[in-house]
Design a protein around this motif. Structure first.
Motif, PDB file in Angstrom:
ATOM      1  N   VAL A 268       5.141  -0.997   0.449  1.00 21.20           N
ATOM      2  CA  VAL A 268       4.500   0.101   1.178  1.00 21.20           C
ATOM      3  C   VAL A 268       5.593   0.920   1.856  1.00 21.20           C
ATOM      4  CG1 VAL A 268       2.881   0.744   2.984  1.00 21.20           C
ATOM      5  CG2 VAL A 268       2.404  -1.241   1.532  1.00 21.20           C
ATOM      6  N   MET A 269       5.595   2.210   1.625  1.00 22.99           N
ATOM      7  CA  MET A 269       6.641   3.061   2.172  1.00 22.99           C
ATOM      8  C   MET A 269       6.550   3.211   3.684  1.00 22.99           C
ATOM      9  SD  MET A 269       7.060   6.164  -0.611  1.00 22.99           S
ATOM     10  CE  MET A 269       5.303   6.486  -0.775  1.00 22.99           C
ATOM     11  N   LYS A 270       7.699   3.470   4.272  1.00 22.87           N
ATOM     12  CA  LYS A 270       7.780   3.721   5.707  1.00 22.87           C
ATOM     13  C   LYS A 270       7.214   5.102   6.016  1.00 22.87           C
ATOM     14  CE  LYS A 270       9.491   3.147   9.958  1.00 22.87           C
ATOM     15  NZ  LYS A 270       9.053   2.077  10.878  1.00 22.87           N
ATOM     16  N   GLN A 271       6.365   5.172   7.019  1.00 22.56           N
ATOM     17  CA  GLN A 271       5.833   6.445   7.492  1.00 22.56           C
ATOM     18  C   GLN A 271       6.172   6.633   8.967  1.00 22.56           C
ATOM     19  OE1 GLN A 271       1.539   6.201   6.191  1.00 22.56           O
ATOM     20  NE2 GLN A 271       2.043   8.160   5.253  1.00 22.56           N
ATOM     21  N   PRO A 272       6.234   7.886   9.441  1.00 27.67           N
ATOM     22  CA  PRO A 272       6.057   9.125   8.675  1.00 27.67           C
ATOM     23  C   PRO A 272       7.324   9.504   7.923  1.00 27.67           C
ATOM     24  CG  PRO A 272       6.527   9.661  10.949  1.00 27.67           C
ATOM     25  CD  PRO A 272       6.443   8.160  10.880  1.00 27.67           C
ATOM     26  N   PHE A 273       7.168  10.250   6.826  1.00 29.57           N
ATOM     27  CA  PHE A 273       8.303  10.805   6.115  1.00 29.57           C
ATOM     28  C   PHE A 273       9.079  11.761   7.024  1.00 29.57           C
ATOM     29  CE2 PHE A 273       6.456  10.628   1.501  1.00 29.57           C
ATOM     30  CZ  PHE A 273       6.812   9.289   1.419  1.00 29.57           C
TER      31      PHE A 273
ATOM     32  N   GLN B 160       2.769   6.263  -3.598  1.00 31.32           N
ATOM     33  CA  GLN B 160       2.288   4.967  -3.137  1.00 31.32           C
ATOM     34  C   GLN B 160       1.189   4.401  -4.022  1.00 31.32           C
ATOM     35  OE1 GLN B 160       3.732   3.257  -0.387  1.00 31.32           O
ATOM     36  NE2 GLN B 160       2.629   1.638  -1.484  1.00 31.32           N
ATOM     37  N   THR B 161       0.357   5.272  -4.581  1.00 29.93           N
ATOM     38  CA  THR B 161      -0.710   4.802  -5.471  1.00 29.93           C
ATOM     39  C   THR B 161      -0.129   4.026  -6.645  1.00 29.93           C
ATOM     40  OG1 THR B 161      -2.203   6.620  -4.879  1.00 29.93           O
ATOM     41  CG2 THR B 161      -2.587   5.540  -7.000  1.00 29.93           C
ATOM     42  N   GLU B 162       0.961   4.532  -7.234  1.00 31.69           N
ATOM     43  CA  GLU B 162       1.578   3.842  -8.376  1.00 31.69           C
ATOM     44  C   GLU B 162       2.311   2.580  -7.937  1.00 31.69           C
ATOM     45  OE1 GLU B 162       0.882   4.424 -11.383  1.00 31.69           O
ATOM     46  OE2 GLU B 162      -0.229   6.263 -10.921  1.00 31.69           O
ATOM     47  N   LEU B 163       2.903   2.605  -6.762  1.00 32.60           N
ATOM     48  CA  LEU B 163       3.543   1.389  -6.243  1.00 32.60           C
ATOM     49  C   LEU B 163       2.503   0.290  -6.048  1.00 32.60           C
ATOM     50  CD1 LEU B 163       5.921   2.935  -3.538  1.00 32.60           C
ATOM     51  CD2 LEU B 163       6.592   2.014  -5.760  1.00 32.60           C
ATOM     52  N   ASP B 164       1.352   0.655  -5.515  1.00 33.00           N
ATOM     53  CA  ASP B 164       0.279  -0.320  -5.293  1.00 33.00           C
ATOM     54  C   ASP B 164      -0.242  -0.875  -6.616  1.00 33.00           C
ATOM     55  OD1 ASP B 164       0.520   0.111  -2.576  1.00 33.00           O
ATOM     56  OD2 ASP B 164      -1.176   1.491  -2.462  1.00 33.00           O
ATOM     57  N   ARG B 165      -0.435   0.001  -7.594  1.00 32.52           N
ATOM     58  CA  ARG B 165      -0.939  -0.442  -8.903  1.00 32.52           C
ATOM     59  C   ARG B 165       0.030  -1.428  -9.546  1.00 32.52           C
ATOM     60  NH1 ARG B 165      -2.900   5.477 -11.224  1.00 32.52           N
ATOM     61  NH2 ARG B 165      -4.921   5.552 -10.125  1.00 32.52           N
ATOM     62  N   TYR B 166       1.310  -1.089  -9.501  1.00 33.01           N
ATOM     63  CA  TYR B 166       2.309  -1.967 -10.113  1.00 33.01           C
ATOM     64  C   TYR B 166       2.351  -3.311  -9.386  1.00 33.01           C
ATOM     65  CZ  TYR B 166       6.626  -3.673 -12.125  1.00 33.01           C
ATOM     66  OH  TYR B 166       7.562  -4.459 -12.779  1.00 33.01           O
ATOM     67  N   ALA B 167       2.347  -3.268  -8.061  1.00 31.89           N
ATOM     68  CA  ALA B 167       2.409  -4.515  -7.283  1.00 31.89           C
ATOM     69  C   ALA B 167       1.193  -5.387  -7.561  1.00 31.89           C
ATOM     70  CB  ALA B 167       2.488  -4.186  -5.796  1.00 31.89           C
ATOM     71  N   HIS B 168       0.010  -4.753  -7.702  1.00 38.29           N
ATOM     72  CA  HIS B 168      -1.211  -5.500  -7.986  1.00 38.29           C
ATOM     73  C   HIS B 168      -1.145  -6.160  -9.367  1.00 38.29           C
ATOM     74  CE1 HIS B 168      -5.422  -6.615  -7.870  1.00 38.29           C
ATOM     75  NE2 HIS B 168      -5.586  -6.051  -9.050  1.00 38.29           N
TER      76      HIS B 168
ATOM     77  N   ALA C 216      11.531  10.543  -3.850  1.00 38.56           N
ATOM     78  CA  ALA C 216      11.243   9.183  -4.310  1.00 38.56           C
ATOM     79  C   ALA C 216      11.180   8.208  -3.147  1.00 38.56           C
ATOM     80  CB  ALA C 216      12.322   8.727  -5.295  1.00 38.56           C
ATOM     81  N   ASN C 217      10.557   7.056  -3.387  1.00 41.29           N
ATOM     82  CA  ASN C 217      10.587   5.958  -2.420  1.00 41.29           C
ATOM     83  C   ASN C 217      11.971   5.313  -2.441  1.00 41.29           C
ATOM     84  OD1 ASN C 217       9.470   5.083  -5.142  1.00 41.29           O
ATOM     85  ND2 ASN C 217       9.932   3.070  -4.276  1.00 41.29           N
ATOM     86  N   HIS C 218      12.288   4.607  -1.341  1.00 42.82           N
ATOM     87  CA  HIS C 218      13.630   4.031  -1.210  1.00 42.82           C
ATOM     88  C   HIS C 218      13.533   2.610  -0.665  1.00 42.82           C
ATOM     89  CE1 HIS C 218      17.847   3.789  -1.036  1.00 42.82           C
ATOM     90  NE2 HIS C 218      18.088   4.393   0.104  1.00 42.82           N
TER      91      HIS C 218
END
Length: 248
Positions: A166-171, A235-243, A82-84
């Motif tokens: 936006v998540m931190k990269q690289p994992f 990240q795709t779902e995080l972007d959709r929700y944020a939008h 998961a994202n954190h």
């Protein structure tokens, strides 16, 4: 409502949440302690932490809304990723993931009275600045998977993003190398709005929203390919929700 009144209510709500979090933990701790002292009962210790989360989120009014695009088999093993972005993430993870699992998290938790002992016995601590600690944690994680236990890992390595959501990269590599070496599917999880409900150490009233995605299978993939695939899904779902909520 005045800012002063709103501020007072916010502090009262935080006191309510923290108070109940502690009270529920202390009430369940004797039973958790017994379960973590007897290895064959460890899975019941995990169920009690699920119960802790269930009671806390109900009483606090932070009712978790989870969209299961995939329902994990509770008898199977997975690596949940998961994202954190928030300190609330771990507690919500305990609510959402119902498998027998171990978190792979920072060793600093062991300094917290009672909670640190529970974390050390049920979960896997890692000091990312200590190579020996990382090696030991990897071995413990592989052993857990061989025993049929799932893992829960946040591969950013902490709340590190400067551009949330936006998540931190690289994992970090761990989750993905473990998936390949043990042939374990990864289940991505998107924590959509927890950073809005608890952006720091202060909790605001809201409904945590979570998506549990379809599993990603490691066969025939490199760790970097797995990283990118899982990153894109979350990240795709995080972007959709944020939008959708950009004006809220």
């Amino acid at each position: 409502m005045s800012r002063k009144k709103a501020s007072v209510l916010s502090y009262l709500y935080n006191a309510w949440c923290v108070g109940w979090l502690v009270v529920i933990f202390l009430a369940l701790y004797p039973f958790i302690y017994v379960c973590i002292r007897v290895k064959k009962w460890n899975r019941y210790g995990t169920r009690l932490t699920n119960l802790w989360a269930d009671i806390f989120f109900f009483i606090s009014g932070l009712w978790v809304k989870t969209e299961y695009r995939f329902r994990p088999d509770r008898k199977a093993r997975y690596i949940f990723v998961a994202n954190h972005f928030s300190y609330l993430d771990v507690a919500v993870g305990m609510k959402v993931v119902r498998n027998y699992f171990s978190y792979m998290g920072k060793s600093s938790v062991k300094k917290v009275p009672l909670l640190g002992y529970m974390f050390a016995r049920l979960h896997i601590q890692v000091d990312r600045g200590d190579k020996n600690s990382r090696v030991k944690s990897f071995k413990r994680s592989m052993n857990a998977l061989r025993e049929g236990r799932s893992l829960f890992i946040m591969p950013e390595g902490g709340i590190l993003s400067d551009t949330i959501p936006v998540m931190k990269q690289p994992f970090k590599d761990g989750a993905f190398v473990l998936a390949i070496d043990s042939n374990t599917p990864i289940v991505p999880i998107s924590f959509l709005n927890l950073y809005r409900i608890m952006p720091g150490s202060f909790v605001f009233r809201g409904f945590p929203r979570v998506i549990v995605h379809e599993p990603v299978y490691p066969q025939g993939k490199t760790a970097d390919e797995l990283k990118q695939e899982v990153y894109t899904i979350i990240q795709t779902e995080l972007d959709r929700y944020a939008h959708r909520h950009s004006n809220h």
